[in-house]
Enzyme design. Structure first.
Site, mmCIF file in Angstrom:
data_model
loop_
_atom_site.group_PDB
_atom_site.id
_atom_site.type_symbol
_atom_site.label_atom_id
_atom_site.label_comp_id
_atom_site.label_asym_id
_atom_site.label_seq_id
_atom_site.Cartn_x
_atom_site.Cartn_y
_atom_site.Cartn_z
ATOM 1 N N ASP A 271 0.746 -1.158 -0.103
ATOM 2 C CA ASP A 271 -0.049 0.143 0.044
ATOM 3 C C ASP A 271 0.853 1.270 -0.133
ATOM 4 O OD1 ASP A 271 -2.113 1.755 0.077
ATOM 5 O OD2 ASP A 271 -3.100 1.030 1.774
HETATM 6 C C1 BGC Z 1 -4.928 3.313 0.148
HETATM 7 C C2 BGC Z 1 -5.271 2.050 -0.675
HETATM 8 C C3 BGC Z 1 -5.139 2.650 -1.968
HETATM 9 C C4 BGC Z 1 -3.767 3.482 -2.329
HETATM 10 C C5 BGC Z 1 -3.658 4.168 -3.503
HETATM 11 C C6 BGC Z 1 -3.764 4.336 -0.067
HETATM 12 O O1 BGC Z 1 -3.672 5.173 0.834
HETATM 13 O O2 BGC Z 1 -4.737 2.758 1.705
HETATM 14 O O3 BGC Z 1 -6.491 1.591 -0.571
HETATM 15 O O4 BGC Z 1 -5.191 1.904 -3.112
HETATM 16 O O5 BGC Z 1 -3.750 4.585 -1.064
HETATM 17 O O6 BGC Z 1 -4.298 5.424 -3.648
#
Ligand code: BGC
Length: 718
Positions: A271
């Protein structure tokens, strides 16, 4: 013909270490000089930089929703990438790209996986037109805590419902297995966040998670397994720790559990910024140690840190990381690109695809999907549906607001959304609209106007709720009541006109203190997306009968949280006979029961449900359930038959009830139908303390009804 694994191996053999590492790096569009920073970024970038021409070696880009931007980056990149390996474009398309559909929690409220599948399928079409190859969806984090803002992104509290929805999302995005390579109207999906993120302590974002293996296996793995079985292309790790190790640096989790036990073959992505967070979590001393921990744990793609970019080559050089680990990760990324058909068409047909985005077919679909997501919580005096000649006053912060999309709304714009007032005034002649400017405030003038309008109408419709940005990531709350200003509004309105229909716009279960008792009817409309206003008015007018059911329990007070239907019995349960017993599991100041239970939702029709059960005790054991459902009301509509089971004695404690089957059935007024369910041996299994899947011989209770408070209809020994 897509590349064979032999061809991919040959390609790998030609790659330098820097080219290999590049494939494992993911950046935002703003890293490309062709782009003037139009990409959407969701987190800190810090001082992360890719040096010079190295940008033409990175493997993937996240967060661009713009067709021209994506095409220009791909074009420029392919001119300079030595081996002509195309870039993979990923984005957060969570409940729609340009046309926004109901938030995932609301889709789960449909209790109809076909609805989630349809939403994903339409989203994929709009993604193709923009050039997006893969979405970071579905989010299947099981959660029981409405304080956590991200409950709006998931499927609620029940693992069976979660798994059905997970499967439907993946099928909708990706189509049949193997279809992705040639059908560009489909996109890759990424199931997230592996795992346990929905259990953040006290509902506080990014907080610590403490979860037993038993709970993980029993409740949290099924939705991920369903997505994997359906062929999801990517898995994203969670921000939290499991057994002391952050998920992205957790070899037992990624390597042993996800890959070996659950059989996931594709790449795993960190993530946003999570590999750097191995340092802040305190399990890596510096960035090289973080990179080493993540890659050796099995995390293939580094989203938005320079951990892999700055360290992997050196780590291989100094023999701290085996080149085989890098090769395997790169091969998984190349295989994903091949599976998406990118070597044949790096644009996946986006250059010719056009005309459907925001088009009427998709709008009609969004409007219908919205119908199924709404939950009628209360309807006294049959105030709903509204009568055509009634004089209406529409009042509140959500009356004219276009903040109806909810968080994570892709590239959707509020200006495209149909507001409640727009739709209501289009259909009803006598409507006075009194907007309230802010969700958290109520001015004297607004209150005076609201009371005046309330006095002069037959039915007051209050449009209340949260701001979209009060839900989603980094949007935890300790108070889940509606804001004081809105509670004051309903109190003042009730004094002048007690016929109040409350329509709620929110992304989490709410504590409806001061609102539930003052409302004659309550319609839970969540954040329904672009067609919100139209969908809501279709329900209020009776053109469509509400059929949604709560995918998460609505507590009586936030102090009961976490509260969920499938809890354990405990050693001292509060039974009807033990109400006066001091030493029973209860509160001194609140009941144990919720305001509205899981699976609950009303209809304008009355449905009559009867069932007959046949038990087969010889192996293979099975339970056959034949339900008769009759629509006894005056409106056509759908009801959700729900089948729950209790295993009275197990090798470990078992919940008081577990959802085993559900089916949404549509019936014309007066119509009757037969619905059959079959429970097989698998439905009676669970994990014991050694994490073995077992089934006991013993007594079971069966509950069949239209919400989780369904009465027991029989018990049997099996
Ligand atoms: C979130 C994810 C998301 C990623 C990309 C993160 O902060 O937890 O769910 O896909 O950002 O934007």
């Amino acid at each position: 013909m897509t590349k064979t694994s032999k061809e991919l191996q040959a390609l790998l053999a030609k790659m330098t270490i820097n080219e290999k590492v590049g494939q494992l790096v993911q950046v935002t569009p703003s890293f490309f000089e062709e782009v003037e920073g139009t990409g959407i970024v969701t987190g800190l970038m810090g001082d992360y930089q890719i040096r010079g021409e190295d940008i033409y070696e990175v493997g993937s880009v996240l967060g661009s929703y713009d067709k021209a931007e994506i095409a220009s980056i791909q074009q420029a990149y392919l001119k300079k990438n030595r081996l002509g390996i195309p870039l993979l474009f990923m984005a957060d398309v969570i409940h729609g790209m340009k046309t926004i559909f109901p938030i995932p929690l609301a889709l789960a409220a449909s209790f109809n996986p076909e609805v989630a599948e349809a939403m994903a399928s339409w989203s994929a079409i709009e993604c193709q037109e923009a050039g997006i190859h893969l979405t970071f969806s579905p989010m299947v984090d099981l959660t029981k805590d409405p304080r956590w803002g991200r409950v709006m992104e998931g499927n609620g509290e029940d693992s069976y419902l979660d798994a059905q929805m997970a499967r439907a999302f993946v099928r909708g995005y990706q189509g049949e297995k193997g279809e992705l390579a040639t059908n560009y109207a489909k996109i890759g999906s990424c199931v997230k966040h592996f795992i346990g993120y929905g259990l953040v302590e006290a509902g506080r974002e990014y907080n610590h998670v403490s979860v037993s293996k038993l709970d993980l296996y029993q409740n949290h793995l099924p939705a991920f397994q369903a997505a994997i079985d359906e062929g999801t292309t990517l898995v994203m790790t969670a921000f939290n720790t499991i057994d002391g190790l952050p998920a992205v640096g957790n070899k037992p989790l990624i390597d042993a559990l996800l890959r070996q036990e659950m059989g996931f073959k594709g790449p795993v992505i960190a993530d946003w910024g999570a590999i750097n967070q191995l340092m802040t979590h305190g399990v890596a001393e510096d960035q090289a140690a973080a990179a080493k921990l993540a890659i050796t744990s099995g995390c293939d793609i580094d989203m938005m840190t320079n951990s892999y970019y700055d360290n992997l080559a050196t780590l291989v050089d100094s023999q701290q990381v085996a080149i085989e680990a890098i090769d395997q990760a790169v091969l998984r990324v190349l295989q994903l690109k091949a599976d998406l058909g990118l070597f044949e068409d790096p644009y996946r047909g986006s250059q010719t695809a056009q005309g459907q985005t925001l088009g009427t077919t998709i709008q009609t679909a969004a409007r219908q999907i919205g119908h199924e997501a709404m939950v009628l919580l209360k309807n006294e005096q049959q105030v709903l549906p509204l009568k055509p000649t009634q004089r209406l006053a529409l009042i509140g912060p959500k009356a004219t607001s276009q903040d109806v999309l909810g968080a994570w709304c892709g590239y959707g714009e509020q200006k495209d959304a149909i507001s409640f007032a727009e739709a209501l005034t289009a259909q009803y002649e006598e409507v006075t609209v009194v907007p309230v400017n802010a969700v958290h405030e109520l001015t004297e003038i607004e209150l005076i106007q609201a009371k005046q309008a309330a006095r002069d109408c037959d039915v007051v419709i209050l449009a209340l709720g949260e701001e979209g940005e009060e839900t989603g990531e980094a949007a935890s709350k300790t108070d889940i009541c509606l804001p004081a200003a809105q509670r004051k509004l309903i109190q003042e309105i009730q004094a002048v006109n007690p016929t109040i229909v409350t329509v709620l716009f929110n992304g989490r279960p709410l504590d409806l203190t001061d609102v539930a008792e003052r409302s004659t009817a309550i319609l839970e409309a969540w954040f329904l997306g672009t067609q919100a206003g139209n969908s809501i008015v279709d329900i209020l007018s009776g053109t469509v009968n509400p059929s949604g059911k709560l995918p998460m329990t609505f507590p009586m007070t936030v102090g009961q949280v976490p509260i969920y239907y499938n809890h354990m019995n405990t050693g001292n349960p509060l039974t009807p006979e033990r109400q006066q017993e001091k030493y029973s599991s209860k509160y001194l100041d609140a009941p144990n029961t919720p305001r509205y239970p899981f699976g609950y939702g009303l209809s304008y029709s009355e449905f009559i449900l009867t069932s007959e059960i046949t038990i087969t005790k010889e192996e293979p054991v099975r339970v056959d359930i034949t339900c008769q459902l009759k629509n006894n009301g005056a409106y056509a509509g759908a009801e959700v038959i729900q089948v729950y089971l209790r295993d009275r004695v197990g090798q470990v404690t078992r919940p008081v009830k577990e959802l085993k089957r559900f089916e949404k059935v549509f019936l014309e007024a007066g119509e009757q139908t037969t619905v059959q369910f079959e429970l097989t041996a698998e439905d009676f299994t669970y994990y014991n303390a050694s994490l073995e899947k077992v089934r006991d011989t013993g007594w079971y209770d069966l509950f069949i009804g239209t919400d989780s408070s369904a009465e027991k209809i029989m018990d049997f020994y099996l």
